[in-house]
Write a protein that holds these residues in place. Structure first.
Motif, mmCIF file in Angstrom:
data_model
loop_
_atom_site.group_PDB
_atom_site.id
_atom_site.type_symbol
_atom_site.label_atom_id
_atom_site.label_comp_id
_atom_site.label_asym_id
_atom_site.label_seq_id
_atom_site.Cartn_x
_atom_site.Cartn_y
_atom_site.Cartn_z
ATOM 1 N N ASP A 39 0.820 -1.215 0.000
ATOM 2 C CA ASP A 39 0.000 0.000 0.000
ATOM 3 C C ASP A 39 0.859 1.273 0.000
ATOM 4 O O ASP A 39 0.569 2.224 -0.719
ATOM 5 C CB ASP A 39 -0.929 0.010 1.226
ATOM 6 N N ASN A 63 -9.426 -0.363 6.619
ATOM 7 C CA ASN A 63 -8.274 -0.852 7.370
ATOM 8 C C ASN A 63 -7.453 0.382 7.757
ATOM 9 O O ASN A 63 -6.798 0.983 6.902
ATOM 10 C CB ASN A 63 -7.504 -1.796 6.430
ATOM 11 N N THR A 113 -4.783 0.690 9.394
ATOM 12 C CA THR A 113 -3.342 0.458 9.202
ATOM 13 C C THR A 113 -2.906 0.804 7.774
ATOM 14 O O THR A 113 -1.782 1.251 7.549
ATOM 15 C CB THR A 113 -3.011 -1.020 9.479
ATOM 16 N N GLN A 114 -3.801 0.589 6.833
ATOM 17 C CA GLN A 114 -3.471 0.899 5.440
ATOM 18 C C GLN A 114 -3.179 2.397 5.271
ATOM 19 O O GLN A 114 -2.187 2.777 4.646
ATOM 20 C CB GLN A 114 -4.650 0.494 4.547
ATOM 21 N N ALA A 159 0.113 3.157 6.751
ATOM 22 C CA ALA A 159 1.215 2.675 5.908
ATOM 23 C C ALA A 159 1.502 3.659 4.781
ATOM 24 O O ALA A 159 2.661 3.913 4.431
ATOM 25 C CB ALA A 159 0.879 1.295 5.330
HETATM 26 C C1 LIG Z 1 -4.175 -3.488 6.331
HETATM 27 O O1 LIG Z 1 -3.130 -2.680 5.795
HETATM 28 C C2 LIG Z 1 -1.835 -3.142 6.114
HETATM 29 C C3 LIG Z 1 -0.853 -2.080 5.636
HETATM 30 O O2 LIG Z 1 -0.916 -1.886 4.271
HETATM 31 C C4 LIG Z 1 -1.621 -4.511 5.511
HETATM 32 O O3 LIG Z 1 -0.343 -4.979 5.830
HETATM 33 C C5 LIG Z 1 -2.675 -5.462 6.013
HETATM 34 O O4 LIG Z 1 -2.564 -6.687 5.349
HETATM 35 C C6 LIG Z 1 -4.072 -4.900 5.778
HETATM 36 N N1 LIG Z 1 -5.052 -5.749 6.413
HETATM 37 C C7 LIG Z 1 -6.138 -6.180 5.794
HETATM 38 C C8 LIG Z 1 -7.061 -7.033 6.595
HETATM 39 O O5 LIG Z 1 -6.380 -5.912 4.631
#
Ligand SMILES: *[C@@H]1O[C@H](CO)[C@@H](O)[C@H](O)[C@H]1NC(C)=O
Ligand SMILES: *[C@@H]1O[C@H](CO)[C@@H](O)[C@H](O)[C@H]1NC(C)=O
Length: 353
Positions: free
Chosen positions: A292, A313, A315-316, A319
């Motif tokens: 991402d 997400n 976290t995305q 990132a």
């Molecule tokens: C959420 O985003 C993170 C960072 O890009 C990634 O590593 C992770 O796999 C993602 N989780 C999902 C459930 O898509």
């Protein structure tokens, strides 16, 4: 110091003696998303740190409490170091017909508008309706209308009636009506998907798989790009790039990662000065372009202003912010270009202030 740099430095309260906060500047270029009806507290924390530029909402986020949730996003942002008197961009896809994240209007799809008795009046009315529906939820930005000019009945964009017409001039007139009336009702509009998905065949969905649209440049310019001139004249706030590959100008990169499409064609040839936003960073078509963060950086380097971390997400989004901060430090991202991009984003958000 360049004028734009100074402008943003002063707006961000970053007196030259103080250390700059790159994550705060970069964060204003990233749209976050989250799963389900209840956002994680961590998202509020990131907003309060100034690392979030906006939120995209999907059907799974929508319930009766959503207006209150969004109110809390907005007030949390007002307390953050990123706040410059303009709101977070709170967006959704409320095109009409089957592509609606919110339960209300517009009921008609673009295709139904195009086929109606008075398409110009209905395009204007559906633009106003979409704005009213978003405002009910405290949203301020619609990822609509679709400017794609469909080529074959039942193809990717026609399948759900998302294209007004197979005639560029009709798409241009109706989409610009929608834009003008929606923006007249204080909701920003987004013309999509540049330079056009109208020729994508059924099942050629960039959300799932790589798509190549191998049209001659002349056809793209005379058919697909035509509605963008009217949208730009109607003062459209944002243009969303497509994740398809168009070998006419760039055989390697999808349009949203291609300088040839973003900088040369959209900014150069079409003279567009507003905000450019990507389609979903997590799109299945982008598997060859890294994680991402790497995808977001490629789009930013190509000249896109806002990156759509719409994978539900949090976290995305983080990132993507982290990748841009690192690229800024290493010289992979130009501070001068970022400043110009921040100014475009801020200018568009001022329309909502
Ligand atoms: C959420 O985003 C993170 C960072 O890009 C990634 O590593 C992770 O796999 C993602 N989780 C999902 C459930 O898509
Ligand atoms: C658009 O579709 C109509 C009806 O199917 C057809 O008659 C017309 O030729 C098409 N126009 C273009 C420009 O393809």
């Amino acid at each position: 110091m360049k004028r734009t740099t100074f402008y943003f430095a002063s707006l961000l309260g970053l007196a030259t003696a103080r250390s700059p906060r790159p994550a705060v500047q970069v964060g204003q270029h990233v749209i976050f998303s989250y799963p389900g009806a209840t956002p994680p507290e961590h998202l509020f924390h990131l907003i309060s740190e100034g690392k979030v530029g906006g939120i995209i909402l999907f059907g799974e986020n929508v319930d009766d409490n959503l207006p209150n949730v969004i109110e809390r996003f907005l007030t949390t942002y007002e307390e953050s170091p990123a706040y410059l008197g303009t709101p977070l961009l709170i967006m959704t896809d409320q095109e009409g017909g089957t592509v609606r994240r919110l339960p209300g209007a517009p009921e008609q799809s673009a295709k139904e508008v195009g086929a109606s008795e008075d398409p110009v009046a209905l395009a204007a009315e559906t633009g106003e309706q979409a704005a009213a529906e978003l405002i009910k939820y405290n949203m301020n930005t619609n990822l609509a209308p679709v400017l794609d000019v469909y080529r074959e009945a039942g193809n990717f964009i026609d399948e759900f009636g998302r294209s007004y017409s197979n005639d560029s001039a009709v798409v241009a007139e109706l989409s610009s009506q929608f834009i003008a009336h929606q923006e007249g009702a204080n909701v920003l509009a987004t013309a999509k998907h540049f330079p056009g998905l109208g020729a994508a065949s059924a099942g050629a969905n960039t959300d799932e798989t790589p798509v190549t649209i191998d049209l001659p440049l002349e056809a793209i310019r005379s058919i697909d790009e035509l509605p963008y001139y009217d949208a730009i004249a109607a003062d459209v706030a944002m243009i969303m790039t497509s994740w398809a590959i168009y070998p006419a100008l760039d055989a390697e990169r999808p349009a949203g990662m291609s300088e040839a499409w973003v900088k040369d064609e959209l900014r150069g040839r079409l003279g567009y000065k507003g905000v450019i936003i990507t389609d979903a960073i997590e799109a299945g078509s982008l598997k060859a372009f890294g994680n991402d963060g790497e995808r977001g950086l490629l789009a930013k380097q190509a000249g896109v202003d806002i990156l759509l971390a719409s994978g539900r997400n949090v976290t995305q989004g983080e990132a993507v912010v982290d990748a841009l901060v690192a690229a800024l430090a290493s010289g992979g991202l130009s501070q001068e270009e970022l400043d110009a991009s921040s100014e475009r984003v801020q200018r568009v958000r001022e329309r909502l202030a």
